[in-house]
Design an enzyme around this catalytic site. Structure first.
Site, PDB file in Angstrom:
ATOM      1  N   HIS A 131     -12.761  -3.834   3.599  1.00  0.00           N
ATOM      2  CA  HIS A 131     -11.474  -3.829   3.696  1.00  0.00           C
ATOM      3  C   HIS A 131     -10.994  -3.346   5.051  1.00  0.00           C
ATOM      4  CE1 HIS A 131      -7.384  -3.661   1.554  1.00  0.00           C
ATOM      5  NE2 HIS A 131      -7.060  -3.660   2.813  1.00  0.00           N
ATOM      6  N   GLU A 154       0.912  -1.360   0.030  1.00  0.00           N
ATOM      7  CA  GLU A 154       0.093   0.034   0.110  1.00  0.00           C
ATOM      8  C   GLU A 154       0.892   1.433  -0.107  1.00  0.00           C
ATOM      9  OE1 GLU A 154      -3.138  -0.647  -0.711  1.00  0.00           O
ATOM     10  OE2 GLU A 154      -3.508  -2.424   0.373  1.00  0.00           O
ATOM     11  N   HIS A 201      -3.068   1.787   8.539  1.00  0.00           N
ATOM     12  CA  HIS A 201      -3.943   1.273   8.058  1.00  0.00           C
ATOM     13  C   HIS A 201      -4.265  -0.173   8.744  1.00  0.00           C
ATOM     14  CE1 HIS A 201      -6.361  -1.316   5.014  1.00  0.00           C
ATOM     15  NE2 HIS A 201      -5.410  -1.964   4.838  1.00  0.00           N
ATOM     16  N   HIS A 207      -7.383  -3.358   9.609  1.00  0.00           N
ATOM     17  CA  HIS A 207      -8.712  -4.019   9.473  1.00  0.00           C
ATOM     18  C   HIS A 207      -9.520  -4.409  10.541  1.00  0.00           C
ATOM     19  CE1 HIS A 207      -6.205  -6.252   5.873  1.00  0.00           C
ATOM     20  NE2 HIS A 207      -6.383  -4.686   5.551  1.00  0.00           N
ATOM     21  N   GLU A 213     -18.165  11.477  21.827  1.00  0.00           N
ATOM     22  CA  GLU A 213     -16.780  11.896  21.376  1.00  0.00           C
ATOM     23  C   GLU A 213     -16.364  11.926  20.092  1.00  0.00           C
ATOM     24  OE1 GLU A 213     -14.031  12.806  23.575  1.00  0.00           O
ATOM     25  OE2 GLU A 213     -15.569  13.106  25.157  1.00  0.00           O
TER      26      GLU A 213
END
Ligand code: 13P
Ligand code: ZN
Length: 305
Positions: A239, A144, A168, A170, A198
């Site tokens: 994803h 990525e 990143h 999952h 919040e």
């Protein structure tokens, strides 16, 4: 030059070269103890603990400060790794150094063995290629990398240089939410803001959403960067989530807040027979009131007032 002087000259050149190589190796080894590497590996340990990183899922990058980059530059081995051409160019990233996770590496292994799993890449002077200058033990940087680099460029300019971390992961509840919600930023943001007080404080601009796409390439990178012109975090349908921030703590905290709100939203829907027509929720006026009282630059386009 006498034979003695020639030998003396050759010996001192060899010794000096040996000292330079040793100094460079020591400096390279010391990089792993730098505070920014510690912050990076701590975030990996925390993300693993949360259950966000099955197998090699997820990746992380950090844009070094000029001072941190200087220490890395001083330890560069010669000759350095070859430049790898990117299929895009980001001139604003010219000369920047990034600490990144390796392609295929398991986040859970990073804290105990950073040298085999993470590394530093340098971007060339026109932002069109990179080379590995430390670590990675023969691995490629994360698949990525295009998204990380494009998003760094966008978030850095959106935050006047403050943004340094792109993360990143999952997380399961955010991913589950993408199965049932319309894939647009306004719908996702409103559901999350109203799930937990919040949220509007943690992400007053909202969250972006990218529809399902093949990961790892320029197309998903461009779609993410486009969203992150406006948002510090973007959901990838089916994803995961990309979050950004100025520090490891703030970036991790943003990821965690969004995932927790998605969890609460999903549980509330289940308790409500699947419906999102809840008996109690935070009104749009209530959200605006939080923004007003705390002086937040909340995204008013996402409120029905
Ligand atoms: P990498 O192992 O290449 O970082 O890929 C993991 C991932 O989550 C892809 O989206
Ligand atoms: Zn992923």
């Amino acid at each position: 030059m006498s034979a003695f002087n020639q030998i003396n000259d050759a010996v001192s050149k060899t010794v000096n070269a040996g000292i330079d190589t040793l100094a460079s190796s020591v400096a390279q080894a010391q990089i792993q103890h730098a505070p920014f590497v510690r912050g990076f590996t701590d975030l990996c340990a925390n993300g693993w603990q949360q259950g966000w990183h099955e197998r090699n899922g997820g990746n992380l990058s950090y844009r070094l400060t000029p001072e941190e980059a200087d220490t890395v530059r001083a330890s560069l081995s010669d000759p350095s790794a070859p430049w790898v051409v990117l299929d895009f160019s980001e001139p604003t990233l010219a000369g920047e150094f990034f600490l990144v996770t390796g392609a295929g590496c398991y986040i859970q292994n990073i804290p105990n063995d950073p040298l085999s799993n993470i590394g530093i890449v340098e971007v060339n002077e026109n932002g069109s290629a990179y080379r590995v200058v430390w670590g990675l033990a023969g691995r490629q940087p994360t698949s990525e990398l295009p998204t990380h680099l494009m998003v760094h460029a966008i978030r850095s300019s959106a935050t006047k240089g403050a943004c340094r971390v792109i993360y990143h992961a999952h997380p399961r509840n955010v991913i589950a939410m993408t199965a049932v919600e319309p894939l647009d930023a306004r719908t996702f943001t409103r559901a999350l803001w109203k799930a937990m007080t919040e949220c509007i404080i943690a992400f007053p601009e909202g969250v972006g959403v990218v529809p399902w796409m093949v990961p790892g390439g320029r197309t998903i990178a461009q779609a993410s960067a486009e969203q992150m012109k406006h948002f510090a975090a973007v959901v990838w349908a089916q994803h995961g989530l990309f979050a950004s921030g100025p520090t490891f703590d703030e970036t991790f905290g943003l990821m965690q807040t969004i995932e927790k709100a998605a969890d609460i939203y999903g549980r509330a829907r289940m308790m409500n027979g699947g419906s999102n027509d809840f008996l109690n929720t935070i009104s749009d006026e209530g959200l605006a009131q939080i923004a007003d009282e705390l002086g937040l630059d909340a995204n008013r386009d996402f409120l029905d007032l």
